[in-house]
Design a protein around this motif. Structure first.
Motif, PDB file in Angstrom:
ATOM      1  N   MET A 107       0.840  -1.176   0.000  1.00  0.00           N
ATOM      2  CA  MET A 107       0.000   0.000   0.000  1.00  0.00           C
ATOM      3  C   MET A 107       0.888   1.244   0.000  1.00  0.00           C
ATOM      4  SD  MET A 107      -3.088  -0.835   2.656  1.00  0.00           S
ATOM      5  CE  MET A 107      -2.005  -1.144   4.020  1.00  0.00           C
ATOM      6  N   LYS A 108       0.652   2.092  -0.956  1.00  0.00           N
ATOM      7  CA  LYS A 108       1.379   3.343  -1.064  1.00  0.00           C
ATOM      8  C   LYS A 108       0.646   4.395  -0.242  1.00  0.00           C
ATOM      9  CE  LYS A 108       3.216   6.257  -4.689  1.00  0.00           C
ATOM     10  NZ  LYS A 108       3.195   6.517  -6.123  1.00  0.00           N
ATOM     11  N   LYS A 109       1.362   5.110   0.614  1.00  0.00           N
ATOM     12  CA  LYS A 109       0.717   6.109   1.468  1.00  0.00           C
ATOM     13  C   LYS A 109       0.084   7.205   0.618  1.00  0.00           C
ATOM     14  CE  LYS A 109       3.470   5.380   5.540  1.00  0.00           C
ATOM     15  NZ  LYS A 109       2.541   4.876   6.473  1.00  0.00           N
ATOM     16  N   ASN A 110      -1.145   7.565   0.978  1.00  0.00           N
ATOM     17  CA  ASN A 110      -1.835   8.626   0.251  1.00  0.00           C
ATOM     18  C   ASN A 110      -2.512   9.633   1.184  1.00  0.00           C
ATOM     19  OD1 ASN A 110      -4.056   7.193   1.103  1.00  0.00           O
ATOM     20  ND2 ASN A 110      -4.689   6.525  -0.908  1.00  0.00           N
ATOM     21  N   VAL A 111      -2.244   9.517   2.482  1.00  0.00           N
ATOM     22  CA  VAL A 111      -2.782  10.450   3.469  1.00  0.00           C
ATOM     23  C   VAL A 111      -1.598  11.098   4.164  1.00  0.00           C
ATOM     24  CG1 VAL A 111      -4.128  10.697   5.591  1.00  0.00           C
ATOM     25  CG2 VAL A 111      -4.861   9.080   3.846  1.00  0.00           C
ATOM     26  N   GLY A 112      -1.511  12.398   4.087  1.00  0.00           N
ATOM     27  CA  GLY A 112      -0.353  13.065   4.676  1.00  0.00           C
ATOM     28  C   GLY A 112      -0.708  14.213   5.592  1.00  0.00           C
ATOM     29  N   GLY A 113       0.277  14.635   6.354  1.00  0.00           N
ATOM     30  CA  GLY A 113       0.261  15.821   7.200  1.00  0.00           C
ATOM     31  C   GLY A 113      -1.022  16.146   7.927  1.00  0.00           C
ATOM     32  N   ILE A 114      -1.606  17.270   7.545  1.00  0.00           N
ATOM     33  CA  ILE A 114      -2.804  17.790   8.198  1.00  0.00           C
ATOM     34  C   ILE A 114      -3.969  16.812   8.079  1.00  0.00           C
ATOM     35  CG2 ILE A 114      -4.502  19.667   8.176  1.00  0.00           C
ATOM     36  CD1 ILE A 114      -1.797  20.564   9.171  1.00  0.00           C
ATOM     37  N   ASP A 115      -4.088  16.186   6.928  1.00  0.00           N
ATOM     38  CA  ASP A 115      -5.159  15.203   6.701  1.00  0.00           C
ATOM     39  C   ASP A 115      -5.071  14.086   7.734  1.00  0.00           C
ATOM     40  OD1 ASP A 115      -7.239  13.763   5.583  1.00  0.00           O
ATOM     41  OD2 ASP A 115      -6.159  13.210   3.769  1.00  0.00           O
ATOM     42  N   LYS A 116      -3.873  13.591   7.973  1.00  0.00           N
ATOM     43  CA  LYS A 116      -3.655  12.511   8.934  1.00  0.00           C
ATOM     44  C   LYS A 116      -4.053  12.949  10.342  1.00  0.00           C
ATOM     45  CE  LYS A 116      -0.151   9.601   8.661  1.00  0.00           C
ATOM     46  NZ  LYS A 116       1.172   8.963   8.752  1.00  0.00           N
ATOM     47  N   ILE A 117      -3.621  14.140  10.735  1.00  0.00           N
ATOM     48  CA  ILE A 117      -3.927  14.650  12.075  1.00  0.00           C
ATOM     49  C   ILE A 117      -5.433  14.835  12.251  1.00  0.00           C
ATOM     50  CG2 ILE A 117      -3.667  16.660  13.597  1.00  0.00           C
ATOM     51  CD1 ILE A 117      -0.815  16.941  12.387  1.00  0.00           C
ATOM     52  N   LEU A 118      -6.086  15.419  11.251  1.00  0.00           N
ATOM     53  CA  LEU A 118      -7.536  15.629  11.338  1.00  0.00           C
ATOM     54  C   LEU A 118      -8.306  14.319  11.426  1.00  0.00           C
ATOM     55  CD1 LEU A 118      -8.028  18.555   8.808  1.00  0.00           C
ATOM     56  CD2 LEU A 118      -8.152  18.656  11.307  1.00  0.00           C
ATOM     57  N   ARG A 119      -7.874  13.314  10.681  1.00  0.00           N
ATOM     58  CA  ARG A 119      -8.536  12.012  10.736  1.00  0.00           C
ATOM     59  C   ARG A 119      -8.414  11.387  12.126  1.00  0.00           C
ATOM     60  NH1 ARG A 119      -9.245   9.060   5.699  1.00  0.00           N
ATOM     61  NH2 ARG A 119      -8.898  10.471   3.976  1.00  0.00           N
ATOM     62  N   ILE A 120      -7.216  11.438  12.692  1.00  0.00           N
ATOM     63  CA  ILE A 120      -6.986  10.838  14.009  1.00  0.00           C
ATOM     64  C   ILE A 120      -7.796  11.569  15.078  1.00  0.00           C
ATOM     65  CG2 ILE A 120      -5.241  10.477  15.799  1.00  0.00           C
ATOM     66  CD1 ILE A 120      -3.253   9.863  13.484  1.00  0.00           C
ATOM     67  N   VAL A 121      -7.785  12.906  15.051  1.00  0.00           N
ATOM     68  CA  VAL A 121      -8.529  13.687  16.044  1.00  0.00           C
ATOM     69  C   VAL A 121     -10.030  13.446  15.914  1.00  0.00           C
ATOM     70  CG1 VAL A 121      -9.127  16.047  16.728  1.00  0.00           C
ATOM     71  CG2 VAL A 121      -6.744  15.443  16.318  1.00  0.00           C
ATOM     72  N   ALA A 122     -10.551  13.463  14.684  1.00  0.00           N
ATOM     73  CA  ALA A 122     -11.987  13.240  14.480  1.00  0.00           C
ATOM     74  C   ALA A 122     -12.392  11.838  14.916  1.00  0.00           C
ATOM     75  CB  ALA A 122     -12.349  13.461  13.012  1.00  0.00           C
ATOM     76  N   GLY A 123     -11.581  10.844  14.572  1.00  0.00           N
ATOM     77  CA  GLY A 123     -11.879   9.468  14.961  1.00  0.00           C
ATOM     78  C   GLY A 123     -11.899   9.296  16.472  1.00  0.00           C
ATOM     79  N   LEU A 124     -10.880   9.841  17.138  1.00  0.00           N
ATOM     80  CA  LEU A 124     -10.835   9.750  18.601  1.00  0.00           C
ATOM     81  C   LEU A 124     -12.004  10.485  19.243  1.00  0.00           C
ATOM     82  CD1 LEU A 124      -7.035  10.185  19.365  1.00  0.00           C
ATOM     83  CD2 LEU A 124      -8.425   8.146  19.733  1.00  0.00           C
ATOM     84  N   ALA A 125     -12.355  11.657  18.703  1.00  0.00           N
ATOM     85  CA  ALA A 125     -13.477  12.426  19.255  1.00  0.00           C
ATOM     86  C   ALA A 125     -14.774  11.635  19.160  1.00  0.00           C
ATOM     87  CB  ALA A 125     -13.605  13.754  18.521  1.00  0.00           C
ATOM     88  N   LEU A 126     -15.035  11.024  18.012  1.00  0.00           N
ATOM     89  CA  LEU A 126     -16.258  10.234  17.856  1.00  0.00           C
ATOM     90  C   LEU A 126     -16.286   9.041  18.816  1.00  0.00           C
ATOM     91  CD1 LEU A 126     -16.751  10.222  13.994  1.00  0.00           C
ATOM     92  CD2 LEU A 126     -18.298  11.178  15.702  1.00  0.00           C
ATOM     93  N   ILE A 127     -15.168   8.365  18.950  1.00  0.00           N
ATOM     94  CA  ILE A 127     -15.109   7.194  19.838  1.00  0.00           C
ATOM     95  C   ILE A 127     -15.301   7.613  21.298  1.00  0.00           C
ATOM     96  CG2 ILE A 127     -13.589   5.374  20.708  1.00  0.00           C
ATOM     97  CD1 ILE A 127     -12.437   5.257  17.803  1.00  0.00           C
ATOM     98  N   ILE A 128     -14.671   8.711  21.696  1.00  0.00           N
ATOM     99  CA  ILE A 128     -14.812   9.195  23.076  1.00  0.00           C
ATOM    100  C   ILE A 128     -16.246   9.634  23.351  1.00  0.00           C
ATOM    101  CG2 ILE A 128     -14.148  11.066  24.648  1.00  0.00           C
ATOM    102  CD1 ILE A 128     -11.293  10.804  23.418  1.00  0.00           C
ATOM    103  N   LEU A 129     -16.856  10.346  22.409  1.00  0.00           N
ATOM    104  CA  LEU A 129     -18.246  10.774  22.595  1.00  0.00           C
ATOM    105  C   LEU A 129     -19.194   9.577  22.697  1.00  0.00           C
ATOM    106  CD1 LEU A 129     -18.408  13.824  20.174  1.00  0.00           C
ATOM    107  CD2 LEU A 129     -18.532  13.882  22.675  1.00  0.00           C
ATOM    108  N   THR A 130     -18.912   8.543  21.956  1.00  0.00           N
ATOM    109  CA  THR A 130     -19.729   7.331  22.035  1.00  0.00           C
ATOM    110  C   THR A 130     -19.510   6.619  23.362  1.00  0.00           C
ATOM    111  OG1 THR A 130     -19.622   7.061  19.651  1.00  0.00           O
ATOM    112  CG2 THR A 130     -20.256   5.135  20.921  1.00  0.00           C
ATOM    113  N   ALA A 131     -18.258   6.522  23.785  1.00  0.00           N
ATOM    114  CA  ALA A 131     -17.938   5.828  25.037  1.00  0.00           C
ATOM    115  C   ALA A 131     -18.546   6.538  26.251  1.00  0.00           C
ATOM    116  CB  ALA A 131     -16.429   5.713  25.196  1.00  0.00           C
ATOM    117  N   THR A 132     -18.669   7.858  26.176  1.00  0.00           N
ATOM    118  CA  THR A 132     -19.245   8.605  27.299  1.00  0.00           C
ATOM    119  C   THR A 132     -20.765   8.683  27.228  1.00  0.00           C
ATOM    120  OG1 THR A 132     -18.964  10.709  26.147  1.00  0.00           O
ATOM    121  CG2 THR A 132     -17.185  10.018  27.624  1.00  0.00           C
TER     122      THR A 132
END
Length: 65
Positions: free
Chosen positions: A1-26
């Motif tokens: 697999m060739k990387k196709n997600v970089g920099g800001i995109d990567k950070i935004l994906r991780i933050v959004a994913g964690l936020a959704l999971i935390i909101l669901t867990a709470t």
């Protein structure tokens, strides 16, 4: 697999994913929030399966020579 997600995109994906999971867990949002696993995983791997289908790439172009 060739990387196709970089920099800001990567950070935004991780933050959004964690936020959704935390909101669901709470209990703030419903179980649909576990969909946050997808952006979290694609951000962590640096590869999104939909980007090649759409012809997108947010990784910086490496120059050789």
């Amino acid at each position: 697999m060739k990387k196709n997600v970089g920099g800001i995109d990567k950070i935004l994906r991780i933050v959004a994913g964690l936020a959704l999971i935390i909101l669901t867990a709470t209990g703030t949002i419903g179980l649909w929030g576990f969909i946050g696993v997808i952006p979290l995983a694609t951000g962590a791997m640096g590869w999104c399966p939909f980007y090649p289908l759409l012809g997108l790439n947010s990784c910086p172009i490496s120059t050789k020579g």
